[in-house]
Design an enzyme around this catalytic site. Structure first.
Site, mmCIF file in Angstrom:
data_model
loop_
_atom_site.group_PDB
_atom_site.id
_atom_site.type_symbol
_atom_site.label_atom_id
_atom_site.label_comp_id
_atom_site.label_asym_id
_atom_site.label_seq_id
_atom_site.Cartn_x
_atom_site.Cartn_y
_atom_site.Cartn_z
ATOM 1 N N GLU A 200 -5.237 -3.323 -21.142
ATOM 2 C CA GLU A 200 -4.940 -2.680 -21.892
ATOM 3 C C GLU A 200 -3.580 -3.901 -21.830
ATOM 4 O O GLU A 200 -3.503 -4.639 -21.801
ATOM 5 C CB GLU A 200 -3.829 -2.165 -20.225
ATOM 6 N N ARG A 292 -7.722 6.131 0.948
ATOM 7 C CA ARG A 292 -8.085 6.147 1.977
ATOM 8 C C ARG A 292 -6.325 5.988 2.854
ATOM 9 O O ARG A 292 -5.964 6.825 1.603
ATOM 10 C CB ARG A 292 -8.770 5.460 1.566
ATOM 11 N N ARG A 338 4.491 -6.924 7.224
ATOM 12 C CA ARG A 338 3.006 -7.380 8.310
ATOM 13 C C ARG A 338 2.826 -8.994 8.824
ATOM 14 O O ARG A 338 3.577 -9.738 7.743
ATOM 15 C CB ARG A 338 1.807 -7.408 6.472
#
Ligand code: MV4
Length: 459
Positions: A200, A292, A338
């Protein structure tokens, strides 16, 4: 509705799934490795079954062991969480064959999205913008050079079986390309047992913007807006937020509509995320689709006032979505940091005993974690030990709220990424919303925790 669900995961996502099951009146079955006997998900589930030794290959990734536990406990469904078996099409297929509902999309959908070149073609056919390039596998150097000349340098070579940034190479000119292509094919063969690569145009400065979708078995598909995840290091996201500081309501609607249309075209069911690159001219390009629940789902939950894990379970049970697009109201700004068990300066993992711990709270603060004082963080798994998520009316207020929450997030005995987050949040570029996937390349980490008010956020 299901009476009993097995959670094929550990850590904070396992407890997160248990909370959703409890609120739906569903009994839960935890599975755990020998390293996780004292884990919180084991304590909070109604039943718990040890499925093997500490290494995940022998426990959380051990399909026969997981299925045996599901059969013994007589569950109707399995929630895979994220990581481990969550995007394993074979596992989803085995569940289906055993008459156990896999809480996620059909195995064929997981397969399609797992093949990044096929996913790109499918999205192109569904009218989703993709980066200039070639949809199909590139065989040899001659073909690659021809394609690259057409699309223009720099180009990026991606492994079709890769994803999440694994197996990518950037080529700035023909010479680069001629050496990178065979190297990329060889790497892909070693890492994924599949040498297929595609090419790409490389978008040099971009933001990572992803759209959350939910689709039920009755043809209802909604999008829940975007998450910006541009703050990453080595393809690991560190901070995510919603909304993005740069998306206009019009662009949000367009990206959302594209995502919804694509889901309809491919017959997508359950929760999913379409990842896009957003360039400096506000063009967006499809990168990949995650089939997910994602680590960063809480930021979407806070700005849309929804429970994505609950919806996943309802959808899998054949129920209708609890809301449609018009019911969804986007409110305020959410940020997630996180918190990893790692050195804040060298990023080396820091497993071990948590000797003391304080979790922040107060208005607009959510902590998703399965850690507790006295818990030994095992060295065998991902280093994520907590997610600190805040919500406030504006981005500026959310940043200040996150800074005060980080100050109260105390973990002793191991090192964590808390000081790194404090520094990032004090950076002028972060505060002013100048984010890109290259943010962390420029970020100089001297390890000193910044204090609230050191940045320009406030009021
Ligand atoms: C790209 C890209 C630029 N141009 N593709 C990274 C993970 C996977 N989802 C695809 N990724 C990218 N694909 C094109 N055509 C930039 C990324 C990218 C990235 C690349 C290098 C270093 C860090 C990055 C972080 C996010 C996305």
């Amino acid at each position: 509705m299901f009476k009993k669900v097995l959670i094929a995961n550990r850590g904070e996502i396992a407890t997160r799934i248990i909370w959703a099951c409890k609120e739906l009146g569903i009994k839960t079955v935890a599975i755990f490795s020998e390293a996780d006997r004292d884990a919180l998900h084991v304590r909070f589930a109604d039943e718990a079954i040890c499925i093997g030794p500490a290494p995940s290959i022998q426990s959380y990734l051990n399909i026969p062991a997981v299925i045996s536990a599901a059969e013994i406990a007589n569950v109707e469904a399995i929630h895979p969480g994220y990581g481990f078996l969550a995007e394993n099409a074979y596992f989803a297929e085995v569940c289906e064959a055993c008459n156990i509902k896999f809480i996620g999309p059909a195995s064929e959908t997981i397969s399609l999205m797992g093949d990044k070149a096929k996913a790109r073609s499918a999205m192109k056919a569904a009218g989703v913008p993709i980066t200039p390039g070639f949809d199909g596998i590139v065989e040899d150097e001659e073909e690659a050079a021809k394609i690259a000349d057409q699309i223009g340098y720099p180009v990026i070579i991606k492994a079709s079986a890769g994803g999440g940034g694994r197996g990518m190479r950037i080529a700035r000119n023909r010479e680069d390309l001629l050496t990178s292509l065979p190297a990329a094919q060889h790497e892909a063969q070693l890492a994924f047992n599949n040498p297929a690569v595609y090419i790409e145009r490389y978008i040099q400065v971009a933001r990572h913007i992803e759209i959350q979708v939910l689709a039920d078995h009755h043809g209802n598909v909604v999008h829940l807006g975007e998450r910006e995840c541009s703050i990453q290091r080595r393809h690991q996201k560190l901070i995510e937020e919603s909304p993005s500081a740069v998306l206009s309501p019009e662009l949000r609607r367009r990206m959302g509509e594209v995502a919804v249309k694509a889901c309809r075209e491919i017959g997508y069911v359950n929760a999913g995320t379409m990842e896009f690159l957003l360039d400096e001219d506000n063009n967006f390009y499809f990168m990949e689709m995650n089939t997910r629940i994602q680590v960063e789902h809480p930021v979407t939950e806070l700005v849309t006032n929804t429970d994505l894990v609950r919806e996943q379970i309802l959808i899998a049970a054949g129920e209708r979505l609890e809301f449609d697009q018009e019911d969804l109201v986007f409110s305020g700004h959410a940020i997630e940091c996180r918190i990893n068990a790692e050195s804040p300066t060298t990023y080396a993992p820091s497993p071990g005993l948590i000797t003391a711990m304080n979790l922040p709270g107060g208005p607009g603060v959510r902590v998703d974690t399965a850690a507790y004082p006295g818990w030994f963080v095992p060295p065998n798994y991902d280093s994520l030990i907590a997610k600190l998520i805040v919500h406030h009316r504006t981005r500026q207020l959310a940043i200040v709220r996150m800074q005060r929450a980080l100050e109260a997030m105390i973990v002793e005995g191991i090192e964590t990424s808390v000081p790194m987050h404090q520094r990032i949040l004090a950076e002028q570029d972060f505060v002013e919303g100048r984010l890109s996937t290259r943010f962390m390349e420029r970020f100089k980490n001297d390890g000193k925790p910044a204090r609230v008010g050191e940045g320009t956020a406030g009021r």
